[in-house]
Design a protein around this motif. Structure first.
Motif, PDB file in Angstrom:
ATOM      1  N   ILE A 254       0.865  -1.183   0.000  1.00 40.01           N
ATOM      2  CA  ILE A 254       0.000   0.000   0.000  1.00 40.01           C
ATOM      3  C   ILE A 254       0.895   1.224   0.000  1.00 40.01           C
ATOM      4  O   ILE A 254       1.769   1.359   0.867  1.00 40.01           O
TER       5      ILE A 254
ATOM      6  N   ILE B 125       0.008   6.371   3.035  1.00 37.79           N
ATOM      7  CA  ILE B 125      -1.285   6.660   3.642  1.00 37.79           C
ATOM      8  C   ILE B 125      -1.104   7.925   4.469  1.00 37.79           C
ATOM      9  O   ILE B 125      -0.229   7.991   5.343  1.00 37.79           O
TER      10      ILE B 125
ATOM     11  N   SER C 256      -7.205   7.076   6.463  1.00 38.01           N
ATOM     12  CA  SER C 256      -7.919   6.019   5.752  1.00 38.01           C
ATOM     13  C   SER C 256      -7.230   5.732   4.433  1.00 38.01           C
ATOM     14  O   SER C 256      -6.449   6.550   3.921  1.00 38.01           O
ATOM     15  N   PHE C 257      -7.497   4.561   3.889  1.00 40.19           N
ATOM     16  CA  PHE C 257      -6.973   4.174   2.592  1.00 40.19           C
ATOM     17  C   PHE C 257      -8.013   3.302   1.912  1.00 40.19           C
ATOM     18  O   PHE C 257      -8.844   2.663   2.558  1.00 40.19           O
ATOM     19  N   SER C 258      -7.976   3.268   0.622  1.00 42.45           N
ATOM     20  CA  SER C 258      -8.973   2.531  -0.143  1.00 42.45           C
ATOM     21  C   SER C 258      -8.305   1.387  -0.896  1.00 42.45           C
ATOM     22  O   SER C 258      -7.184   1.532  -1.415  1.00 42.45           O
TER      23      SER C 258
ATOM     24  N   LYS D 211     -13.087   1.635   1.652  1.00 37.68           N
ATOM     25  CA  LYS D 211     -12.427   2.426   2.675  1.00 37.68           C
ATOM     26  C   LYS D 211     -12.034   1.599   3.897  1.00 37.68           C
ATOM     27  O   LYS D 211     -12.830   0.831   4.428  1.00 37.68           O
TER      28      LYS D 211
ATOM     29  N   SER E 173       2.845  10.009   7.854  1.00 34.33           N
ATOM     30  CA  SER E 173       2.740   9.203   6.637  1.00 34.33           C
ATOM     31  C   SER E 173       3.110   7.757   6.935  1.00 34.33           C
ATOM     32  O   SER E 173       4.057   7.485   7.678  1.00 34.33           O
TER      33      SER E 173
ATOM     34  N   SER F 281       3.123   3.617   5.122  1.00 36.66           N
ATOM     35  CA  SER F 281       2.949   2.754   3.957  1.00 36.66           C
ATOM     36  C   SER F 281       3.004   1.301   4.405  1.00 36.66           C
ATOM     37  O   SER F 281       3.312   1.009   5.567  1.00 36.66           O
TER      38      SER F 281
END
Length: 609
Positions: free
Chosen positions: A367, A370, A527-529, A578, A593, A595
């Motif tokens: 990912i 984020i 949040s991340f999608s 989400k 931040s 990841s």
């Protein structure tokens, strides 16, 4: 090829249903176990239900079958099932009966280990924290208050699990009484009380003990089958068992260690497969039954890790990853050790046994960055204070785990060495809201110098419980927080406020950026999608120290001290669309931040920061 695989799967399924659809007789001969009158060699792997998401139990068990195992071993954890006195919980990931039934559905027997004490690199060795508040209570003893609580616990466990024994048509072959007691004491009367409690709770199948080779004599009770831990030489195993079992077998290595666990600040433990494959081969060829500790370690999530501490070693809190360098890794994938052990085990199975194909590795995802755009300082969300003249422990506050903020006032013109007597275990010191220093029980750091000021100042000490000791002589010295007094320049500081911060849930998510850059700990959310889900590993190498939640699941601690630098996120707890991430960061509040990688990082140490 697909049709062939399907046919084999159906045959294995039909065989499994037939095996487990009828009652069985499990007994002992002078040298082997007998299942329905025929010799049966236990080839077991340890796997703990709370360390694996319930949604993944079945997948892990199918991996066990693919390696050639016929049995799963598991502890039962008192502090999970009775987190507060008299309040029992067997729901969700704590549904141990469902775990056992799932094993049955997958054609696996179970060796159950429900002793009140488990060790297991688990908080307080499995004991609930509230035992520390019972007047005079002494664990692992004949003391009346302990036995009374023990009886209540094992009775509840019997209600859940006794119906699942092989004697009643279930798949629990054996039940272990106490756990490595010979390493702790040698009171045979106490062990006999254990046995009666188990029997009274409904456990009527084969009862066993387990102890390291040097402690079997003290930890074994006549009439129970002695298991030996930590050795695999067939001659030695047989010698020890016979010496404690009237010259007879069967012969069981109750814990066989193909690797080891890790703790913060120490190198990652790895043991090559070739070092143990030949030893496994020799033991199985000699008819030794074996329980591999661990077959699959999983993750010690939340605040449930334990710690080691004895007279020779410092305090050593264990990391959240329980990968253990086991044959099945933290995410449930086959390792080279898995394949090597499978090749050995296959040689010793009945000729008609067809092992399932090894399932492919689980999908993984990375990912990108984020953004954790919402934050608050921990100090901005404090609960109501508890006031006392002297610091109160976690136990005094009826708080099992997490953090407590201790607050008092430094009088004007006072200076000197600030010393915390009885810091349990990690403390961050703030003067008027600005971070001044860090204290760490691991390195026996409990002091720092405070300069003078013409005016009074606010002193805050945020204390983290890093996990109660789970093994050794200090089980009775396991209170947390500040358990002594705090002095400045040799004078005790008094009149304290305590703010309980259990973080048993992350609470309300912060809605906006509001963190002051004063070094105060923060809670951050973002949040991340996702278009597709898979296992992933949050990369915490640039963070400091804290705890991570994803979609409400506490994934465990991180600490840049290492060796663990990533936090495993199981695919079962992610979703398309989400996803929410929440971080409690103690040391690097400016970070915003995050990841995620498609692989773990479990072997990197960093200098303290």
């Amino acid at each position: 090829m697909a049709k062939k695989i399907l046919l084999v799967s159906v045959v294995v399924w039909i065989y499994t249903i037939g095996v487990f659809a009828q009652p069985h007789r499990f007994a002992l001969s002078d040298s082997v176990f007998l299942l329905d009158g025929k010799p049966f060699q236990i080839i077991s792997g340890e796997m703990h239900y709370p360390r694996v998401p319930r949604e993944a139990w079945r997948q892990r068990m199918r991996m066990a079958k693919a390696m050639g195992l016929n049995t799963i071993g598991t502890y039962v954890f008192w502090n999970l099932h009775e987190p507060q006195k008299g309040k029992f919980d067997f729901t969700g990931n704590n549904d141990v009966a469902a775990f056992v039934r799932t094993a049955k559905e997958e054609g696996l027997w179970v060796v159950l280990r429900p002793s009140p004490y488990v060790c297991a690199e688990w908080e307080f060795g499995g004991y609930p924290y509230w035992l520390e508040n019972e007047p005079g209570l002494v664990v692992r003893s004949r003391e009346a208050a302990y036995l009374a609580e023990y009886k209540k616990y094992i009775t509840e466990i019997g209600r859940q699990l006794a119906p699942l024994q092989v004697t009643r048509g279930g798949n629990i072959l054996m039940v272990q009484v106490e756990n490595e007691y010979g390493s702790y004491g040698k009171d045979k009367t106490y062990l006999a009380i254990n046995r009666r409690m188990f029997e009274n709770a409904g456990f009527d199948c084969l009862l066993t003990t387990c102890d390291p080779a040097s402690a079997v004599k003290d930890g074994h009770l006549e009439g129970l089958l002695p298991g030996v831990n930590g050795i695999d030489d067939p001659d030695k195993v047989k010698e020890i068992v016979r010496a404690n079992n009237q010259g007879k077998g069967p012969f069981l290595v109750a814990e066989w260690y193909p690797a080891w666990f890790d703790w913060w600040g120490a190198p990652h433990h790895q043991v090559p497969a070739e070092k143990y494959a030949s030893r496994l081969d020799k033991a199985l060829a000699a008819g030794i039954s074996i329980n591999m500790y661990m077959f699959h370690g999983g993750t010690t999530r939340g605040f449930m890790n334990g710690a080691n501490c004895n007279d020779r070693d410092p305090f050593e809190p264990q990391i959240s990853s329980y990968d253990y360098d086991a044959p099945l890794n933290e995410a449930g994938n086959a390792t080279p050790k898995f394949m090597a052990f499978r090749n050995v085990i296959r040689k010793h199975l009945p000729k008609e046994t067809v092992l399932p194909d090894v399932p492919p590795s689980r999908p993984v995802i990375a990912i990108p960055a984020i953004r954790l755009s919402r934050s608050e300082t921990v100090f901005s969300r404090l609960p109501k204070a508890v006031n006392a003249a002297a610091p109160l422990s976690f136990e005094d506050l009826r708080q099992p785990y997490g953090f407590v903020l201790y607050r008092t006032t430094i009088p004007a013109n006072e200076s000197g060495v600030l010393k915390v007597n009885g810091l349990r275990d990690f403390g961050i010191v703030f003067i008027d809201g600005v971070r001044t220093g860090v204290m760490d029980r691991r390195i026996k750091s409990d002091s720092l110098v405070i300069g003078s000021s013409p005016s009074a100042r606010r002193l805050d000490i945020l204390v983290e419980n890093l996990g109660r000791i789970n093994y050794g002589p200090y089980l009775l010295q396991n209170k947390k927080g500040i358990i002594g007094h705090v002095s400045l320049g040799g004078k005790q500081l008094r009149q304290w406020q305590m703010f309980p911060l259990p973080f048993d849930t992350h609470g309300n998510l912060p809605q906006k950026e509001s963190a002051a850059l004063t070094g105060q700990p923060v809670v951050r959310a973002g949040s991340f999608s996702l278009n597709a889900v898979g296992d992933t590993y949050l990369d915490m190498r640039n963070w400091g120290k804290g705890v991570v939640w994803v979609n409400g699941h506490n994934l465990g601690r991180y600490w840049n001290a290492g060796p663990q630098q990533t936090v495993y996120v199981p695919a079962e707890w992610l979703k398309r669309g989400k996803n929410e991430v929440f971080i409690l960061e103690l040391l690097k509040p400016a970070n915003s931040s995050l990841s995620a990688l498609d692989h773990p990082v479990l072997d990197q140490l960093q200098a303290p920061q």
